[in-house]
Design a protein around this motif. Structure first.
Motif, PDB file in Angstrom:
ATOM      1  N   TRP A 178    -100.114 -23.726 103.717  1.00  0.00           N
ATOM      2  CA  TRP A 178     -98.761 -24.832 103.797  1.00  0.00           C
ATOM      3  C   TRP A 178     -96.962 -23.926 103.034  1.00  0.00           C
ATOM      4  CZ3 TRP A 178     -98.518 -29.841 104.824  1.00  0.00           C
ATOM      5  CH2 TRP A 178     -99.204 -30.432 105.428  1.00  0.00           C
ATOM      6  N   ARG A 179     -96.056 -24.527 104.003  1.00  0.00           N
ATOM      7  CA  ARG A 179     -94.937 -23.617 103.626  1.00  0.00           C
ATOM      8  C   ARG A 179     -94.079 -24.649 103.153  1.00  0.00           C
ATOM      9  NH1 ARG A 179     -97.771 -20.231 103.260  1.00  0.00           N
ATOM     10  NH2 ARG A 179     -98.282 -18.141 103.592  1.00  0.00           N
ATOM     11  N   GLU A 180     -93.027 -24.191 102.098  1.00  0.00           N
ATOM     12  CA  GLU A 180     -91.942 -25.521 102.763  1.00  0.00           C
ATOM     13  C   GLU A 180     -90.713 -25.253 103.550  1.00  0.00           C
ATOM     14  OE1 GLU A 180     -89.447 -26.996  98.770  1.00  0.00           O
ATOM     15  OE2 GLU A 180     -90.678 -25.252  98.625  1.00  0.00           O
ATOM     16  N   VAL A 181     -90.055 -26.381 103.923  1.00  0.00           N
ATOM     17  CA  VAL A 181     -88.874 -26.042 104.638  1.00  0.00           C
ATOM     18  C   VAL A 181     -87.541 -26.009 103.845  1.00  0.00           C
ATOM     19  CG1 VAL A 181     -87.442 -26.871 106.166  1.00  0.00           C
ATOM     20  CG2 VAL A 181     -89.996 -27.814 106.623  1.00  0.00           C
ATOM     21  N   LEU A 182     -87.241 -25.540 103.627  1.00  0.00           N
ATOM     22  CA  LEU A 182     -85.865 -24.371 102.835  1.00  0.00           C
ATOM     23  C   LEU A 182     -84.924 -25.110 103.168  1.00  0.00           C
ATOM     24  CD1 LEU A 182     -87.295 -21.674 101.179  1.00  0.00           C
ATOM     25  CD2 LEU A 182     -87.179 -24.545  99.979  1.00  0.00           C
ATOM     26  N   VAL A 183     -83.359 -24.443 103.449  1.00  0.00           N
ATOM     27  CA  VAL A 183     -82.023 -25.163 103.767  1.00  0.00           C
ATOM     28  C   VAL A 183     -81.635 -24.001 103.896  1.00  0.00           C
ATOM     29  CG1 VAL A 183     -79.477 -26.115 104.157  1.00  0.00           C
ATOM     30  CG2 VAL A 183     -81.957 -27.306 103.861  1.00  0.00           C
ATOM     31  N   ASP A 184     -81.396 -22.799 104.638  1.00  0.00           N
ATOM     32  CA  ASP A 184     -80.826 -21.461 104.080  1.00  0.00           C
ATOM     33  C   ASP A 184     -79.425 -21.711 105.228  1.00  0.00           C
ATOM     34  OD1 ASP A 184     -80.172 -18.402 104.349  1.00  0.00           O
ATOM     35  OD2 ASP A 184     -81.543 -18.494 106.529  1.00  0.00           O
ATOM     36  N   ILE A 185     -78.394 -20.836 105.227  1.00  0.00           N
ATOM     37  CA  ILE A 185     -76.720 -20.613 106.113  1.00  0.00           C
ATOM     38  C   ILE A 185     -77.680 -19.890 107.552  1.00  0.00           C
ATOM     39  CG2 ILE A 185     -74.950 -18.809 106.271  1.00  0.00           C
ATOM     40  CD1 ILE A 185     -74.819 -19.328 102.907  1.00  0.00           C
ATOM     41  N   ASP A 186     -77.256 -19.858 108.260  1.00  0.00           N
ATOM     42  CA  ASP A 186     -77.323 -19.693 109.268  1.00  0.00           C
ATOM     43  C   ASP A 186     -76.986 -18.507 110.151  1.00  0.00           C
ATOM     44  OD1 ASP A 186     -77.574 -19.208 112.301  1.00  0.00           O
ATOM     45  OD2 ASP A 186     -77.364 -21.326 113.006  1.00  0.00           O
ATOM     46  N   PRO A 187     -76.789 -16.806 109.975  1.00  0.00           N
ATOM     47  CA  PRO A 187     -76.409 -15.590 109.851  1.00  0.00           C
ATOM     48  C   PRO A 187     -75.612 -15.207 111.407  1.00  0.00           C
ATOM     49  CG  PRO A 187     -78.990 -15.325 110.486  1.00  0.00           C
ATOM     50  CD  PRO A 187     -78.798 -17.179 110.741  1.00  0.00           C
ATOM     51  N   GLU A 188     -76.075 -16.420 112.091  1.00  0.00           N
ATOM     52  CA  GLU A 188     -75.293 -16.602 113.199  1.00  0.00           C
ATOM     53  C   GLU A 188     -74.060 -17.275 113.264  1.00  0.00           C
ATOM     54  OE1 GLU A 188     -77.087 -14.875 116.800  1.00  0.00           O
ATOM     55  OE2 GLU A 188     -77.990 -14.545 114.915  1.00  0.00           O
TER      56      GLU A 188
END
Length: 371
Positions: free
Chosen positions: A163-173
């Motif tokens: 299992w992995r958690e879905v996280l929110v990140d800044i899009d590098p592009e």
């Protein structure tokens, strides 16, 4: 707290981002009011009860319920009724105060728990709180209509590595944009919130909902009463339901945070598990079944007979269709209840074998039989 959707906008109603059942038809709230009266009678008409609504929106639902209480005032004349609203949004609490009291309220800065109080137009005392834990204990009816779906969730994805958690990140592009990413390894949430028997590949868990349900179950176990939850939801079967609404249209949850209503379907199987057996649970049952069992068809007939202009009749039929049509709200909304165990226990046969007075059925959750 400052940039959140409900603190800034909280757009309920035609001009907002979404419409709720009480905004569509007065009948919805009336039938819920009758449900509470029915449970109060089944409990032997206790001398007092608190109606506690969590996340009361614009106050429409409480207003409709209070109208029913007024219509049945001869029945409630010896009962001490009070209303307790749990609301974090300053903007919405002002709208509620206007709707329920005509704006005649006192702010209460001395009292840490009650931040505002007033008297309803029908003469019932009203109190506002930021947390349900601040509401005094006692025989209480709890109401959570479209409340749990607005609480934050954790999302999890099953992968080859576990299992992995879905996280929110800044899009590098694109620096101004957010994106979803999977946690590189297991997180504390993955270890704590995934049930070992889970069969789905994608799971949403709302720990805050679990904490609140535990709290309600403890309160009902100690003080008596009942809780009615009405919300979008499923019984542990759905996977990815997280979505946003803005101006009544679906909206990307990651764009312009704080400007859209974010929602995720309530997992009723999780709520049931979190009561930890402290109370009995009923449902989830589809909204159209619950309202049908509560006698919505009869109420509609009475309203149609009493309305003499075409526009009102059309509005009544339209709102009935919105609430009951399986393709509209009839199937996607569910009702779920917490009740004390003794409310559903079979009478002890040894005690009085000749007694044939079983407990009255719980309204809404079993078919209405008209005599």
């Amino acid at each position: 707290p400052t940039q959140g959707y409900y603190t800034r906008r909280g757009g309920i109603g035609e001009s907002g981002d979404f419409v709720t059942s009480p905004e569509i038809s007065q009948v919805f709230g009336e039938l819920i009011g009758i449900w509470y009266i029915s449970e109060w009678i089944a409990a032997g008409k206790p001398k007092a009860f608190q109606l506690v609504e969590m996340g009361p929106g614009r106050g429409t639902l409480t207003d409709d319920i209070l109208r029913v209480f007024k219509q049945l005032s001869s029945l409630l004349s010896k009962c001490d009724v009070s209303v307790h609203l749990v609301e974090v949004s300053p903007k919405l609490s002002e709208i509620q105060a206007q709707m329920l009291t005509g704006g005649k309220v006192q702010s209460n800065p001395e009292d840490k728990s009650v931040y505002m109080k007033g008297i309803s137009k029908t003469g019932i005392p009203l109190f506002w709180y930021r947390d349900v834990q601040d509401v005094p204990l006692g025989y209480s009816f709890y109401l959570a209509h479209e409340f749990f779906d607005a609480l934050p969730i954790h999302k999890f994805q099953r992968t080859e590595k576990g299992w992995r958690e879905v996280l929110v990140d800044i899009d590098p592009e694109v620096p101004d944009q957010l994106r979803f990413v999977l946690s590189p390894s297991s997180t504390p949430a993955t270890q704590n919130f995934i049930q070992p028997e889970e069969t789905r590949d994608h799971v949403e868990v709302c720990p805050e909902a679990g904490v609140i349900i535990q709290n309600l179950a403890c309160r009902i176990e100690k003080g008596g009463g009942a809780a009615l939850v009405a919300d979008y939801g499923h019984d542990g079967t759905k996977t990815d339901t997280f979505r946003g609404f803005r101006n009544h249209k679906l909206h990307d949850v990651l764009s312009a945070p704080g400007t859209a209503d974010l929602t995720a379907d309530v997992d009723f199987s999780y709520l049931r598990k979190m009561t930890q057996g402290r109370t009995a649970t009923l449902g989830p049952i589809k909204q159209r079944e619950f309202l049908k069992n509560m006698g919505i068809d009869l109420r509609l007939q009475v309203l149609l007979q009493n309305s003499h202009d075409t526009a009102t009749r059309e509005q009544l039929l339209h709102s009935y269709d919105m609430l009951m049509n399986p393709k509209k709200m009839g199937d996607c909304f569910n009702f779920f209840a917490l009740l004390p165990h003794h409310r559903l226990a079979r009478p002890d046969k040894k005690h009085k074998p000749e007694s044939k007075s079983p407990l009255p059925p719980v309204a809404g959750f079993s078919e209405l039989l008209l005599k």
